[in-house]
Design a protein around this motif. Structure first.
Motif, short mmCIF file in Angstrom:
data_model
loop_
_atom_site.label_atom_id
_atom_site.label_comp_id
_atom_site.label_asym_id
_atom_site.label_seq_id
_atom_site.Cartn_x
_atom_site.Cartn_y
_atom_site.Cartn_z
N VAL A 82 -34.37 45.29 77.24
CA VAL A 82 -35.06 45.99 76.14
C VAL A 82 -36.45 45.40 75.97
CG1 VAL A 82 -34.99 46.56 73.68
CG2 VAL A 82 -32.85 46.41 74.97
N TYR A 83 -36.53 44.07 76.08
CA TYR A 83 -37.81 43.34 75.96
C TYR A 83 -38.82 43.88 76.99
CZ TYR A 83 -40.82 39.13 75.72
OH TYR A 83 -41.86 38.25 75.56
N GLY A 84 -38.38 44.01 78.20
CA GLY A 84 -39.25 44.49 79.27
C GLY A 84 -39.72 45.91 79.02
N ARG A 85 -38.80 46.73 78.49
CA ARG A 85 -39.16 48.12 78.22
C ARG A 85 -40.18 48.21 77.08
NH1 ARG A 85 -34.60 50.86 76.34
NH2 ARG A 85 -33.18 49.48 77.42
N LEU A 86 -39.96 47.41 76.01
CA LEU A 86 -40.87 47.45 74.86
C LEU A 86 -42.26 46.94 75.22
CD1 LEU A 86 -38.74 46.11 71.85
CD2 LEU A 86 -39.66 48.42 72.15
N MET A 87 -42.29 45.88 76.05
CA MET A 87 -43.59 45.26 76.35
C MET A 87 -44.18 45.75 77.67
SD MET A 87 -43.00 41.38 74.98
CE MET A 87 -44.72 41.01 74.67
N ARG A 88 -43.45 46.60 78.35
CA ARG A 88 -43.88 47.18 79.62
C ARG A 88 -44.31 46.09 80.62
NH1 ARG A 88 -46.15 52.73 76.93
NH2 ARG A 88 -47.55 51.39 75.76
N LEU A 89 -43.37 45.15 80.84
CA LEU A 89 -43.58 44.13 81.88
C LEU A 89 -42.22 43.72 82.42
CD1 LEU A 89 -42.73 41.86 79.76
CD2 LEU A 89 -45.15 41.43 79.47
N CYS A 106 -47.39 46.52 74.83
CA CYS A 106 -46.26 46.94 74.00
C CYS A 106 -46.37 48.40 73.54
CB CYS A 106 -46.16 46.04 72.76
SG CYS A 106 -45.89 44.32 73.21
N VAL A 107 -45.21 49.05 73.52
CA VAL A 107 -45.21 50.48 73.15
C VAL A 107 -45.65 50.69 71.69
CG1 VAL A 107 -43.45 51.20 74.81
CG2 VAL A 107 -42.74 50.40 72.56
N PHE A 108 -45.44 49.67 70.85
CA PHE A 108 -45.74 49.84 69.42
C PHE A 108 -47.14 49.32 69.06
CE2 PHE A 108 -43.23 46.03 70.23
CZ PHE A 108 -44.12 45.05 69.84
N CYS A 109 -47.91 48.90 70.07
CA CYS A 109 -49.19 48.25 69.80
C CYS A 109 -50.34 49.24 69.96
CB CYS A 109 -49.37 47.09 70.79
SG CYS A 109 -50.92 46.21 70.59
N GLY A 116 -39.14 42.27 82.30
CA GLY A 116 -38.38 41.75 81.17
C GLY A 116 -37.69 40.43 81.46
N LYS A 117 -37.08 40.34 82.63
CA LYS A 117 -36.31 39.14 82.95
C LYS A 117 -37.21 37.90 82.99
CE LYS A 117 -32.60 38.14 85.97
NZ LYS A 117 -32.27 38.13 87.36
N LYS A 118 -38.30 38.03 83.71
CA LYS A 118 -39.21 36.88 83.90
C LYS A 118 -39.85 36.46 82.56
CE LYS A 118 -43.68 35.80 85.95
NZ LYS A 118 -44.77 36.26 86.79
N TYR A 119 -40.40 37.44 81.86
CA TYR A 119 -41.17 37.07 80.67
C TYR A 119 -40.29 36.73 79.47
CZ TYR A 119 -45.55 37.98 82.98
OH TYR A 119 -46.62 37.90 83.82
N HIS A 120 -39.11 37.31 79.40
CA HIS A 120 -38.20 36.96 78.31
C HIS A 120 -37.81 35.49 78.45
CE1 HIS A 120 -34.47 36.97 75.87
NE2 HIS A 120 -35.10 37.91 75.18
N GLN A 121 -37.49 35.09 79.66
CA GLN A 121 -37.12 33.69 79.90
C GLN A 121 -38.29 32.77 79.57
OE1 GLN A 121 -33.92 32.78 80.68
NE2 GLN A 121 -34.77 30.78 80.09
N ALA A 122 -39.49 33.17 79.97
CA ALA A 122 -40.68 32.34 79.71
C ALA A 122 -40.89 32.19 78.20
CB ALA A 122 -41.92 33.00 80.33
N ASN A 124 -39.50 40.26 69.85
CA ASN A 124 -39.40 41.70 70.17
C ASN A 124 -37.97 42.18 70.42
OD1 ASN A 124 -42.11 42.32 69.79
ND2 ASN A 124 -42.62 41.64 71.83
N ALA A 125 -37.22 41.52 71.28
CA ALA A 125 -35.82 41.91 71.50
C ALA A 125 -35.07 40.74 72.11
CB ALA A 125 -35.76 43.11 72.44
N ALA A 126 -33.78 40.63 71.73
CA ALA A 126 -32.96 39.53 72.27
C ALA A 126 -32.56 39.84 73.71
CB ALA A 126 -31.73 39.33 71.39
N ASP A 127 -32.54 41.10 74.04
CA ASP A 127 -32.09 41.52 75.36
C ASP A 127 -33.28 41.65 76.33
OD1 ASP A 127 -29.83 42.92 76.94
OD2 ASP A 127 -31.60 44.22 77.14
#
Ligand code: SF4
Ligand SMILES: [Zn+2]
Length: 467
Positions: A404-411, A297-300, A413-419, A398-401
């Motif tokens: 954005v989730y993928g960008r914040l966590m640098r992974l 994560c960018v903020f970590c 986004g689609k796969k891990y947000h769903q998980a 982290n993010a509903a979208d």
């Protein structure tokens, strides 16, 4: 223990009873004293104090309201004095346009020349400002940009924070200014003013928290309530820390540990904090099982210093289940036992389950703080395995979208947000309480996230402060 990060013990006010003042402070838990000077004479006096007391460290320099005797020779001597082994900073230096703005240009020039001394000597600076914040920020940012080597040797590789170059002491600005200073590599410290009625400093610290702050008395001035009007002294530090704890809904121990860590780091004194496997915060015990994570994560600050409220979480090996159980001793002593750290606990899911089952068998309460990727990490749906051993799960949304989730966590986004969403829905079936959190960053749509969590997933929602 505390550090009084700004105390003028060379003032004549302390001539007759300095030994008692120091002992009273030590009895109150104040173990170190940073003594900033105001001119050449007091720079020498501050150094003399360091030779009398192990616990005293000095700063040397010209205060902006004490420039009558400043000249090239005096500045040269300040630079020479700064090589003394117990001089830890150049200070206090800065700008004060409240009492006297007639010599503003001279103040700026001397401020800059003293920053240059700090740069040459690789020391931090202690900054005084009054009615001059914008000019002071301009100058320190300009000097920082012009001297990239300044303190760069102390930079922590991978940290999201720039290395600290100094402190804005007696900070009186707002939260946005404090945030900007932190991003520029400066921290702030708060004196007894936080105890005054209708204190803006109290409001500011309530907003920014105490993670990047220090405490100071500015003795003999600025006595906290209920000692206003009397001589201030370092034994009053716990009163100030208590008020900051109150503003931040924290314990005084947490404020003490954090501000002490920060003062040691800025002034480079004392021993560094050793890494911990378990740590207490606000009545709960946190377990630091791993520093590994599947996200970035960018903020970590996991890859940087990995410090939380004065605790060093940068473990160099992972603790065994037995080691953790031995450190917990009696789970019922704590409000809850939390699996959390600068890493993703479900990477050690077997250890989590074993420890959680033991905690439950001893009458404790358990919480799992997770990024919600545990089922992907362990290649099976892990939610049913939480039943009966985990009382609460806290998931970083982290993010509903997803993008954005993928960008914040640098992974991905689609796969891990769903998980993560799937895990939240599943966890509700097996765990009594599920909470989803977001970090309050500008790039995150807090309202959208709240709606998503409460209406689409149907669990509790909480915003974590970002500072
Ligand atoms: S999921 Fe947590 S530990 Fe991992 S990088 Fe993000 S904030 Fe850091
Ligand atoms: Zn001062």
């Amino acid at each position: 223990m505390f550090i009084d990060s700004h105390t003028h013990l060379f003032y004549p006010d302390f001539n007759s009873d300095i030994d008692e003042v120091i002992h009273r402070a030590i009895d109150a838990g104040v173990n170190y004293f940073i003594v900033p000077a105001t001119n050449l004479e007091t720079s020498r006096e501050a150094i003399q104090l360091t030779e009398r007391y192990d616990s005293i460290y000095a700063c040397v320099g010209f205060h902006p309201l004490d420039l009558a005797s400043v000249n090239d020779a005096a500045l040269k001597e300040i630079e020479e004095l700064s090589s003394h082994p117990k001089v830890v900073a150049i200070g206090e230096i800065g700008l004060d346009f409240y009492y006297d703005a007639s010599n503003a240009e001279l103040q700026k020039e001397i401020f800059k020349r003293q920053i240059e001394i700090a740069v040459r000597r690789d020391l931090p600076i202690v900054i005084h400002t009054r009615d001059s914040m914008d000019d002071a920020i301009f100058i320190v940012e300009e000097c920082t940009a012009a001297n990239p080597q300044w303190r760069s040797a102390f930079a922590i590789s991978g940290s999201r924070f720039p290395v600290w170059k100094g402190v804005f002491h007696c900070f009186s600005g707002d939260a946005a200014t404090a945030q900007r200073l932190l991003q520029s590599g400066f921290i702030v410290s708060f004196p007894g003013i936080v105890t005054f009625k209708k204190s803006a400093a109290f409001e500011t610290v309530a907003k920014i928290g105490y993670d990047h702050t220090m405490v100071e008395t500015d003795a003999p001035f600025l006595s906290p309530v209920p000692h206003r009007g009397k001589r201030n002294e370092p034994s009053n530090i716990p009163i100030i820390a208590q008020k900051i704890a109150e503003a931040c809904h924290a314990s005084i121990d947490d404020v003490a540990r954090t501000t002490t860590f920060n003062a040691k780091k800025l002034f480079r004194i004392g021993e560094p904090a050793p890494p911990v496997f378990t740590y207490t915060l606000g009545g709960a015990l946190y377990l630091n099982l791993t520093i590994r994570c599947d996200a970035d994560c960018v903020f970590c600050d996991r890859k940087g210093e990995a410090v939380v409220k004065g605790y060093n979480l940068k473990i160099t090996r992972e603790p065994s289940v037995q080691e953790v159980i031995e450190e917990i001793q009696d789970p019922a002593r704590y409000g809850e036992i939390v699996f959390c750290g600068y890493g993703e606990p479900t990477i050690r899911f077997d250890a989590v389950k074993e420890i959680a089952a033991w905690v439950k068998s001893k009458g404790g309460r358990t919480r799992l703080n997770t990024d919600g990727h545990g089922s992907v990490i362990n290649k099976r749906n892990i939610a049913p395995e939480l039943q009966g051993i985990i009382d609460s799960v806290s998931i970083s949304l982290n993010a509903a979208d997803p993008e954005v989730y993928g960008r914040l966590m640098r992974l991905n986004g689609k796969k891990y947000h769903q998980a993560m969403v799937d895990f939240a829905r599943e966890a509700q079936r097996y765990v009594p309480e599920v909470v989803m959190t977001v970090v309050g960053m500008e790039s995150v749509d807090i309202e959208k996230a709240k709606k998503f969590v409460e209406e689409e997933i149907g669990v509790k929602y909480r915003v974590r402060p970002y500072f």
